[in-house]
Write a protein that holds these residues in place. Sequence first.
Motif, PDB file in Angstrom:
ATOM      1  N   THR A  73       0.799  -1.225   0.000  1.00 39.73           N
ATOM      2  CA  THR A  73       0.000   0.000   0.000  1.00 39.73           C
ATOM      3  C   THR A  73       0.835   1.280   0.000  1.00 39.73           C
ATOM      4  O   THR A  73       0.370   2.310  -0.474  1.00 39.73           O
ATOM      5  CB  THR A  73      -0.947   0.045   1.220  1.00 39.73           C
ATOM      6  OG1 THR A  73      -0.157  -0.037   2.408  1.00 39.73           O
ATOM      7  CG2 THR A  73      -1.926  -1.107   1.185  1.00 39.73           C
ATOM      8  N   SER A  74       2.070   1.201   0.532  1.00 38.58           N
ATOM      9  CA  SER A  74       2.859   2.441   0.620  1.00 38.58           C
ATOM     10  C   SER A  74       4.110   2.448  -0.236  1.00 38.58           C
ATOM     11  O   SER A  74       4.792   3.458  -0.322  1.00 38.58           O
ATOM     12  CB  SER A  74       3.242   2.713   2.078  1.00 38.58           C
ATOM     13  OG  SER A  74       4.099   1.711   2.543  1.00 38.58           O
ATOM     14  N   GLY A  75       4.451   1.344  -0.854  1.00 39.20           N
ATOM     15  CA  GLY A  75       5.585   1.318  -1.765  1.00 39.20           C
ATOM     16  C   GLY A  75       6.798   0.612  -1.209  1.00 39.20           C
ATOM     17  O   GLY A  75       6.725  -0.136  -0.247  1.00 39.20           O
ATOM     18  N   CYS A  76       7.928   0.885  -1.821  1.00 39.72           N
ATOM     19  CA  CYS A  76       9.186   0.225  -1.492  1.00 39.72           C
ATOM     20  C   CYS A  76      10.230   1.279  -1.151  1.00 39.72           C
ATOM     21  O   CYS A  76      10.405   2.252  -1.876  1.00 39.72           O
ATOM     22  CB  CYS A  76       9.643  -0.594  -2.698  1.00 39.72           C
ATOM     23  SG  CYS A  76      11.240  -1.362  -2.480  1.00 39.72           S
ATOM     24  N   TYR A  77      10.908   1.060  -0.043  1.00 39.34           N
ATOM     25  CA  TYR A  77      11.978   1.954   0.382  1.00 39.34           C
ATOM     26  C   TYR A  77      13.208   1.104   0.637  1.00 39.34           C
ATOM     27  O   TYR A  77      13.295   0.400   1.634  1.00 39.34           O
ATOM     28  CB  TYR A  77      11.590   2.710   1.658  1.00 39.34           C
ATOM     29  CG  TYR A  77      10.360   3.557   1.473  1.00 39.34           C
ATOM     30  CD1 TYR A  77      10.448   4.828   0.931  1.00 39.34           C
ATOM     31  CD2 TYR A  77       9.109   3.059   1.810  1.00 39.34           C
ATOM     32  CE1 TYR A  77       9.311   5.599   0.741  1.00 39.34           C
ATOM     33  CE2 TYR A  77       7.966   3.818   1.630  1.00 39.34           C
ATOM     34  CZ  TYR A  77       8.074   5.080   1.095  1.00 39.34           C
ATOM     35  OH  TYR A  77       6.955   5.834   0.906  1.00 39.34           O
ATOM     36  N   ARG A 134      13.826   8.870   8.684  1.00 39.96           N
ATOM     37  CA  ARG A 134      14.448  10.193   8.644  1.00 39.96           C
ATOM     38  C   ARG A 134      13.804  10.963   7.496  1.00 39.96           C
ATOM     39  O   ARG A 134      13.772  10.482   6.368  1.00 39.96           O
ATOM     40  CB  ARG A 134      15.946  10.041   8.417  1.00 39.96           C
ATOM     41  CG  ARG A 134      16.711  11.289   8.461  1.00 39.96           C
ATOM     42  CD  ARG A 134      16.895  11.683   9.881  1.00 39.96           C
ATOM     43  NE  ARG A 134      17.808  12.793   9.954  1.00 39.96           N
ATOM     44  CZ  ARG A 134      18.251  13.245  11.083  1.00 39.96           C
ATOM     45  NH1 ARG A 134      17.899  12.670  12.200  1.00 39.96           N
ATOM     46  NH2 ARG A 134      19.057  14.251  11.117  1.00 39.96           N
ATOM     47  N   LEU A 135      13.291  12.146   7.776  1.00 38.58           N
ATOM     48  CA  LEU A 135      12.602  12.933   6.757  1.00 38.58           C
ATOM     49  C   LEU A 135      13.557  13.921   6.117  1.00 38.58           C
ATOM     50  O   LEU A 135      14.095  14.793   6.782  1.00 38.58           O
ATOM     51  CB  LEU A 135      11.409  13.670   7.370  1.00 38.58           C
ATOM     52  CG  LEU A 135      10.371  12.794   8.055  1.00 38.58           C
ATOM     53  CD1 LEU A 135       9.249  13.648   8.618  1.00 38.58           C
ATOM     54  CD2 LEU A 135       9.828  11.758   7.102  1.00 38.58           C
ATOM     55  N   ARG A 136      13.756  13.747   4.840  1.00 41.81           N
ATOM     56  CA  ARG A 136      14.581  14.667   4.046  1.00 41.81           C
ATOM     57  C   ARG A 136      13.931  14.787   2.687  1.00 41.81           C
ATOM     58  O   ARG A 136      13.645  13.787   2.040  1.00 41.81           O
ATOM     59  CB  ARG A 136      15.993  14.135   3.885  1.00 41.81           C
ATOM     60  CG  ARG A 136      16.755  14.170   5.163  1.00 41.81           C
ATOM     61  CD  ARG A 136      18.195  13.931   4.913  1.00 41.81           C
ATOM     62  NE  ARG A 136      18.906  14.188   6.157  1.00 41.81           N
ATOM     63  CZ  ARG A 136      20.185  14.125   6.275  1.00 41.81           C
ATOM     64  NH1 ARG A 136      20.918  13.824   5.242  1.00 41.81           N
ATOM     65  NH2 ARG A 136      20.755  14.373   7.424  1.00 41.81           N
ATOM     66  N   GLY A 137      13.707  15.994   2.254  1.00 44.09           N
ATOM     67  CA  GLY A 137      13.071  16.179   0.949  1.00 44.09           C
ATOM     68  C   GLY A 137      11.609  15.785   0.988  1.00 44.09           C
ATOM     69  O   GLY A 137      10.881  16.125   1.909  1.00 44.09           O
ATOM     70  N   ARG A 138      11.198  15.024  -0.002  1.00 42.94           N
ATOM     71  CA  ARG A 138       9.802  14.595  -0.115  1.00 42.94           C
ATOM     72  C   ARG A 138       9.412  13.669   1.026  1.00 42.94           C
ATOM     73  O   ARG A 138      10.127  12.745   1.372  1.00 42.94           O
ATOM     74  CB  ARG A 138       9.616  13.888  -1.454  1.00 42.94           C
ATOM     75  CG  ARG A 138       8.179  13.897  -1.916  1.00 42.94           C
ATOM     76  CD  ARG A 138       8.058  13.291  -3.279  1.00 42.94           C
ATOM     77  NE  ARG A 138       7.430  11.993  -3.067  1.00 42.94           N
ATOM     78  CZ  ARG A 138       7.601  10.938  -3.808  1.00 42.94           C
ATOM     79  NH1 ARG A 138       8.385  10.991  -4.839  1.00 42.94           N
ATOM     80  NH2 ARG A 138       6.992   9.817  -3.541  1.00 42.94           N
ATOM     81  N   ARG A 139       8.252  13.897   1.604  1.00 40.31           N
ATOM     82  CA  ARG A 139       7.764  13.107   2.744  1.00 40.31           C
ATOM     83  C   ARG A 139       7.343  11.720   2.257  1.00 40.31           C
ATOM     84  O   ARG A 139       6.424  11.584   1.454  1.00 40.31           O
ATOM     85  CB  ARG A 139       6.590  13.834   3.380  1.00 40.31           C
ATOM     86  CG  ARG A 139       6.055  13.179   4.615  1.00 40.31           C
ATOM     87  CD  ARG A 139       4.949  14.053   5.221  1.00 40.31           C
ATOM     88  NE  ARG A 139       4.243  13.354   6.250  1.00 40.31           N
ATOM     89  CZ  ARG A 139       4.610  13.316   7.525  1.00 40.31           C
ATOM     90  NH1 ARG A 139       5.692  13.965   7.892  1.00 40.31           N
ATOM     91  NH2 ARG A 139       3.914  12.652   8.403  1.00 40.31           N
ATOM     92  N   PRO A 140       7.991  10.640   2.788  1.00 36.57           N
ATOM     93  CA  PRO A 140       7.618   9.292   2.352  1.00 36.57           C
ATOM     94  C   PRO A 140       6.255   8.891   2.921  1.00 36.57           C
ATOM     95  O   PRO A 140       5.809   9.416   3.946  1.00 36.57           O
ATOM     96  CB  PRO A 140       8.729   8.418   2.921  1.00 36.57           C
ATOM     97  CG  PRO A 140       9.259   9.174   4.081  1.00 36.57           C
ATOM     98  CD  PRO A 140       9.081  10.625   3.744  1.00 36.57           C
ATOM     99  N   ALA A 141       5.614   7.936   2.280  1.00 35.79           N
ATOM    100  CA  ALA A 141       4.297   7.467   2.722  1.00 35.79           C
ATOM    101  C   ALA A 141       4.356   6.845   4.114  1.00 35.79           C
ATOM    102  O   ALA A 141       3.371   6.848   4.839  1.00 35.79           O
ATOM    103  CB  ALA A 141       3.729   6.463   1.720  1.00 35.79           C
ATOM    104  N   ALA A 186       6.159   7.923   6.669  1.00 34.81           N
ATOM    105  CA  ALA A 186       6.775   8.915   7.560  1.00 34.81           C
ATOM    106  C   ALA A 186       6.285   8.820   9.000  1.00 34.81           C
ATOM    107  O   ALA A 186       7.025   9.147   9.927  1.00 34.81           O
ATOM    108  CB  ALA A 186       6.540  10.320   7.019  1.00 34.81           C
ATOM    109  N   ASP A 187       5.074   8.381   9.223  1.00 30.95           N
ATOM    110  CA  ASP A 187       4.521   8.310  10.573  1.00 30.95           C
ATOM    111  C   ASP A 187       4.681   6.932  11.218  1.00 30.95           C
ATOM    112  O   ASP A 187       4.204   6.719  12.330  1.00 30.95           O
ATOM    113  CB  ASP A 187       3.040   8.690  10.559  1.00 30.95           C
ATOM    114  CG  ASP A 187       2.834  10.133  10.150  1.00 30.95           C
ATOM    115  OD1 ASP A 187       3.693  10.975  10.497  1.00 30.95           O
ATOM    116  OD2 ASP A 187       1.842  10.431   9.481  1.00 30.95           O
TER     117      ASP A 187
END
Length: 91
Positions: free
Chosen positions: A20-24, A57-64, A66-67
């Motif tokens: 649902t939120s992708g791949c990191y 870690r939040l840098r640049g675009r907020r990942p899905a 993030a919370d």
Amino acid sequence: MEFVERLSPTHITLNWRDATSGCYGEQLWHLTTARARSSCMLCGAPIRRGSAVYRPRLRGRRPANADWIVLATTIERIESEMARSLFSTPT
């Protein structure tokens, strides 16, 4: 989720794949304190406000994700299990 590496006492990298939120891949997470009650995204254990947790870690675009948070004790347990399996002698 897969623990990848401890970079420092306060930073780790995780591979995170979710339909649902992708791949990191090798996403940087940092140690912080939980601001509210929640549950560990890795093991489902309850998290109390003030607990030691890792979050992305939040840098640049907020990942899905993030919370999302993971208990620090869960990461410590994984590291211990990895160390035991590396240094165990086969029977």
